[in-house]
Write a protein that holds these residues in place. Sequence first.
Motif, PDB file in Angstrom:
ATOM      1  N   LYS A  23      -9.100   4.623  29.174  1.00  0.00           N
ATOM      2  CA  LYS A  23      -9.096   3.902  30.458  1.00  0.00           C
ATOM      3  C   LYS A  23      -9.065   5.054  31.514  1.00  0.00           C
ATOM      4  O   LYS A  23      -8.229   5.815  31.557  1.00  0.00           O
ATOM      5  N   ILE A  24     -10.208   5.054  32.289  1.00  0.00           N
ATOM      6  CA  ILE A  24     -10.382   5.979  33.563  1.00  0.00           C
ATOM      7  C   ILE A  24      -9.742   5.625  34.852  1.00  0.00           C
ATOM      8  O   ILE A  24     -10.175   4.404  35.080  1.00  0.00           O
ATOM      9  N   PRO A  25      -8.445   6.056  35.360  1.00  0.00           N
ATOM     10  CA  PRO A  25      -7.911   5.446  36.597  1.00  0.00           C
ATOM     11  C   PRO A  25      -8.943   5.767  37.689  1.00  0.00           C
ATOM     12  O   PRO A  25      -9.849   6.476  37.638  1.00  0.00           O
ATOM     13  N   GLN A  30     -14.905   6.070  42.459  1.00  0.00           N
ATOM     14  CA  GLN A  30     -14.662   4.889  41.437  1.00  0.00           C
ATOM     15  C   GLN A  30     -13.336   4.331  41.988  1.00  0.00           C
ATOM     16  O   GLN A  30     -12.394   4.740  42.204  1.00  0.00           O
ATOM     17  N   LYS A  31     -13.388   2.922  42.361  1.00  0.00           N
ATOM     18  CA  LYS A  31     -12.534   2.066  42.918  1.00  0.00           C
ATOM     19  C   LYS A  31     -11.660   1.462  42.159  1.00  0.00           C
ATOM     20  O   LYS A  31     -10.501   0.992  42.439  1.00  0.00           O
ATOM     21  N   THR A  32     -12.072   1.207  40.632  1.00  0.00           N
ATOM     22  CA  THR A  32     -11.075   0.319  39.776  1.00  0.00           C
ATOM     23  C   THR A  32     -11.036   1.226  38.487  1.00  0.00           C
ATOM     24  O   THR A  32     -12.096   2.079  38.306  1.00  0.00           O
ATOM     25  N   TYR A  67     -19.281  13.022  47.915  1.00  0.00           N
ATOM     26  CA  TYR A  67     -18.418  12.376  46.645  1.00  0.00           C
ATOM     27  C   TYR A  67     -17.464  13.294  46.098  1.00  0.00           C
ATOM     28  O   TYR A  67     -17.897  14.579  45.803  1.00  0.00           O
ATOM     29  N   PRO A  68     -16.259  12.973  46.129  1.00  0.00           N
ATOM     30  CA  PRO A  68     -15.276  13.784  45.457  1.00  0.00           C
ATOM     31  C   PRO A  68     -15.072  13.609  43.765  1.00  0.00           C
ATOM     32  O   PRO A  68     -15.532  12.508  43.365  1.00  0.00           O
ATOM     33  N   ASN A  69     -14.355  14.504  43.158  1.00  0.00           N
ATOM     34  CA  ASN A  69     -14.284  14.078  41.753  1.00  0.00           C
ATOM     35  C   ASN A  69     -13.221  13.204  41.642  1.00  0.00           C
ATOM     36  O   ASN A  69     -12.308  13.180  42.601  1.00  0.00           O
ATOM     37  N   ASN A  70     -13.169  12.589  40.500  1.00  0.00           N
ATOM     38  CA  ASN A  70     -12.154  11.709  40.283  1.00  0.00           C
ATOM     39  C   ASN A  70     -11.008  12.539  39.483  1.00  0.00           C
ATOM     40  O   ASN A  70     -11.051  12.615  38.173  1.00  0.00           O
ATOM     41  N   GLU A  71     -10.193  13.183  40.333  1.00  0.00           N
ATOM     42  CA  GLU A  71      -8.992  13.959  39.817  1.00  0.00           C
ATOM     43  C   GLU A  71      -8.007  13.255  38.923  1.00  0.00           C
ATOM     44  O   GLU A  71      -7.614  13.928  37.849  1.00  0.00           O
ATOM     45  N   ALA A  72      -7.655  11.923  39.248  1.00  0.00           N
ATOM     46  CA  ALA A  72      -6.906  11.005  38.388  1.00  0.00           C
ATOM     47  C   ALA A  72      -7.733  10.851  37.026  1.00  0.00           C
ATOM     48  O   ALA A  72      -6.902  11.100  35.959  1.00  0.00           O
TER      49      ALA A  72
END
Length: 90
Positions: free
Chosen positions: A20-22, A27-29, A54-59
């Motif tokens: 599960k990718i936060p 990515q909004k969801t 576009y930033p990376n999804n750090e979470a």
Amino acid sequence: MVASLLGRARAANAEQIVLKIPPGGEQKTEKEMRIIEFLSQELQIAVDSLKSAYPNNEAGLKAVTDFLNSINAAAPWLKDFGSSRVIMVT
């Protein structure tokens, strides 16, 4: 960092694991994704960072890192990185 995570996932044979990718970056969801899919997407974002907003999804990257740490996934070729025993050949 993303390429290192790809290497660790490959070394641990964990590329097909679904996490599960936060939300983060664009990515909004929360999404369920295979590690290889998520990291490939993040690697492309990092490569395009000079010409894209576009930033990376750090979470998400942290979630993958935490998972790989939890299974003690290590890239064997990095085992002695930083060791004083390693001799650099030029």
